[in-house]
Design an enzyme around this catalytic site. Structure first.
Site, mmCIF file in Angstrom:
data_model
loop_
_atom_site.group_PDB
_atom_site.id
_atom_site.type_symbol
_atom_site.label_atom_id
_atom_site.label_comp_id
_atom_site.label_asym_id
_atom_site.label_seq_id
_atom_site.Cartn_x
_atom_site.Cartn_y
_atom_site.Cartn_z
ATOM 1 N N GLY A 10 0.948 -1.122 0.206
ATOM 2 C CA GLY A 10 0.000 -0.427 0.354
ATOM 3 C C GLY A 10 0.674 1.093 -0.070
ATOM 4 N NE ARG A 34 -4.607 6.913 -0.610
ATOM 5 C CZ ARG A 34 -5.670 6.233 -0.529
ATOM 6 N NH1 ARG A 34 -5.870 6.050 -1.777
ATOM 7 N NH2 ARG A 34 -6.608 5.078 -0.016
ATOM 8 C CB ILE A 45 -0.497 10.172 10.151
ATOM 9 C CG1 ILE A 45 0.294 9.457 11.140
ATOM 10 C CG2 ILE A 45 0.542 10.720 9.385
ATOM 11 C CD1 ILE A 45 1.379 10.098 12.147
ATOM 12 C CE LYS A 57 -3.784 -0.274 10.703
ATOM 13 N NZ LYS A 57 -3.812 -0.958 9.843
ATOM 14 C CE1 TYR A 71 -7.496 1.559 10.539
ATOM 15 C CE2 TYR A 71 -7.130 2.472 12.382
ATOM 16 C CZ TYR A 71 -6.580 2.287 11.758
ATOM 17 O OH TYR A 71 -5.084 2.789 11.857
ATOM 18 C CG ASP A 97 -6.827 -7.463 -2.736
ATOM 19 O OD1 ASP A 97 -6.452 -7.103 -1.497
ATOM 20 O OD2 ASP A 97 -8.071 -7.298 -2.962
HETATM 21 P P1 NAD Z 1 -4.006 5.900 2.918
HETATM 22 O O1 NAD Z 1 -5.442 5.901 2.988
HETATM 23 O O2 NAD Z 1 -3.657 7.741 2.425
HETATM 24 O O3 NAD Z 1 -3.158 4.499 2.668
HETATM 25 C C1 NAD Z 1 -3.113 3.326 2.702
HETATM 26 C C2 NAD Z 1 -2.594 2.130 1.028
HETATM 27 O O4 NAD Z 1 -2.964 1.447 1.503
HETATM 28 C C3 NAD Z 1 -3.324 2.747 0.255
HETATM 29 O O5 NAD Z 1 -2.663 3.275 -0.807
HETATM 30 C C4 NAD Z 1 -4.128 1.840 -0.137
HETATM 31 O O6 NAD Z 1 -4.763 2.037 -1.688
HETATM 32 C C5 NAD Z 1 -3.082 0.592 0.186
HETATM 33 N N1 NAD Z 1 -4.509 -0.651 0.265
HETATM 34 C C6 NAD Z 1 -4.957 -0.774 1.432
HETATM 35 N N2 NAD Z 1 -6.212 -1.963 0.810
HETATM 36 C C7 NAD Z 1 -5.229 -2.346 -0.253
HETATM 37 C C8 NAD Z 1 -5.007 -3.357 -0.202
HETATM 38 N N3 NAD Z 1 -6.027 -4.088 -0.240
HETATM 39 N N4 NAD Z 1 -3.892 -4.453 -1.079
HETATM 40 C C9 NAD Z 1 -3.237 -3.195 -1.102
HETATM 41 N N5 NAD Z 1 -2.880 -2.259 -0.989
HETATM 42 C C10 NAD Z 1 -3.825 -1.676 -0.097
HETATM 43 O O7 NAD Z 1 -3.907 5.535 4.717
HETATM 44 P P2 NAD Z 1 -2.675 6.052 5.673
HETATM 45 O O8 NAD Z 1 -3.014 6.815 6.969
HETATM 46 O O9 NAD Z 1 -1.307 6.312 4.323
HETATM 47 O O10 NAD Z 1 -2.271 4.506 5.886
HETATM 48 C C11 NAD Z 1 -1.160 3.714 6.144
HETATM 49 C C12 NAD Z 1 -1.582 2.541 6.676
HETATM 50 O O11 NAD Z 1 -1.339 3.549 8.223
HETATM 51 C C13 NAD Z 1 -2.643 1.839 7.611
HETATM 52 O O12 NAD Z 1 -2.198 0.674 7.783
HETATM 53 C C14 NAD Z 1 -3.478 2.969 8.493
HETATM 54 O O13 NAD Z 1 -4.146 1.789 8.970
HETATM 55 C C15 NAD Z 1 -2.331 2.814 9.511
HETATM 56 N N6 NAD Z 1 -2.335 4.414 10.495
HETATM 57 C C16 NAD Z 1 -2.806 5.400 9.589
HETATM 58 C C17 NAD Z 1 -2.582 6.818 11.187
HETATM 59 C C18 NAD Z 1 -3.179 7.753 10.534
HETATM 60 O O14 NAD Z 1 -3.315 8.845 11.107
HETATM 61 N N7 NAD Z 1 -3.419 8.096 9.044
HETATM 62 C C19 NAD Z 1 -2.293 6.013 12.199
HETATM 63 C C20 NAD Z 1 -2.360 4.831 12.562
HETATM 64 C C21 NAD Z 1 -2.215 3.541 11.595
#
Ligand code: NAD
Length: 250
Positions: free
Chosen positions: A14, A17, A190, A161, A157, A65
């Site tokens: 993933g 982005r 974030i 996690k 979620y 995926d």
């Molecule tokens: P985001 O939505 O920008 O990125 C998530 C990425 O995962 C995307 O590129 C999406 O296309 C990809 N993805 C989703 N399902 C997929 C699949 N089945 N196969 C391949 N790729 C897949 O969100 P983010 O904030 O960059 O999140 C990244 C990680 O950080 C996630 O695991 C999220 O749970 C975790 N996280 C984020 C935050 C936050 O505040 N942004 C906080 C805690 C944890």
């Protein structure tokens, strides 16, 4: 110890982005050859690869995926065929479907568990054999403060996690004898497309619970991941590193 990534090969799931892109770029900046995985966002994946290659570093992309085991296996096999090796696996792919449990559908429960937790199982299962054979591996799984402290509206979620944390500790015990480390990074808030749609009121409320008084940057999460993925973290396994501005303190 110097964290030298020259010649190392990494997969970041993933990474088209958000936090995943920052992890891919930071690993590549240190000399790692990075496989940028994406599910649907081809343009985003290209941007990540271009950003890496334009700085003279190495990356390629692979569509999968990762919530589907056979596609996770394809991703690992692609990496082994192309680079002959896999040193670092970062399970970053994730999603949300927030809702109070009274209104949460079974589909949204299943989807979030599948994308956040089963994907981590899928990629680790596929990667573990080559890592064991090589007697080397660094696995970093992305959890969340919601998986540690809980969050109303996020039962699916948070369960996924928390699951990532329990899974990682068990895997760390299973693989330590083969010099594979498995650690977790738990980001706080974030700003990315995952958090964009949250109501402003909730964002302000969250901010008031962060001792450092600001939201984090994807690059700050990436630095923690890169540390755990490096040689310098060779004596750390089964740990959870919060990158949350002090939001959750054990
Ligand atoms: P985001 O939505 O920008 O990125 C998530 C990425 O995962 C995307 O590129 C999406 O296309 C990809 N993805 C989703 N399902 C997929 C699949 N089945 N196969 C391949 N790729 C897949 O969100 P983010 O904030 O960059 O999140 C990244 C990680 O950080 C996630 O695991 C999220 O749970 C975790 N996280 C984020 C935050 C936050 O505040 N942004 C906080 C805690 C944890």
């Amino acid at each position: 110890m110097n964290n030298d990534f020259t010649g190392k090969v990494a997969i970041v799931t993933g990474s088209s982005r958000g936090i995943g892109r920052a992890i891919a770029e930071t690993l590549a900046a240190g000399g790692t050859q990075v496989v940028v995985n994406y599910a649907k966002d081809l343009e985003g994946a290209k941007k990540t690869v271009d950003a890496i290659v334009s700085k003279g570093n190495t990356a390629s992309m692979f569509q999968a995926d990762v919530s589907v085991l056979s596609q996770a296996e394809d991703l690992i096999n692609y990496t082994l065929d192309k680079y002959g090796n896999l040193d670092i696996l970062v399970n970053n792919a994730g999603t949300t479907r927030d809702q109070l449990i009274m209104r949460m559908s079974e589909e949204d429960w299943d989807l979030v568990l599948r994308v956040n937790l089963k994907s981590t199982f899928n990629c680790c299962k596929a990667a573990i054999k080559p890592m064991m054979r090589k007697r080397y591996g660094r696995i970093v799984n992305i959890s969340s403060v919601s998986g540690i402290a809980g969050n109303a509206g996020q039962t699916n979620y948070s369960a996924s996690k928390s699951g990532v944390i329990g899974f990682s500790k068990s895997l760390a015990r299973e693989t330590a004898a083969r010099k594979i480390t498995v650690n977790v990074v738990a980001p706080g808030f974030i700003p990315t497309s995952l958090t964009n749609d949250l109501p402003d009121e909730l964002k302000e409320q969250t901010l008031s619970h962060i001792p450092l008084g600001r939201w984090g940057e994807p690059e700050e999460v990436a630095e923690a991941v890169v540390f755990l993925a490096g040689e310098a973290a060779g004596y750390i396994t089964g740990q959870v590193l919060n990158v949350d501005g002090g939001m959750v303190m054990a």
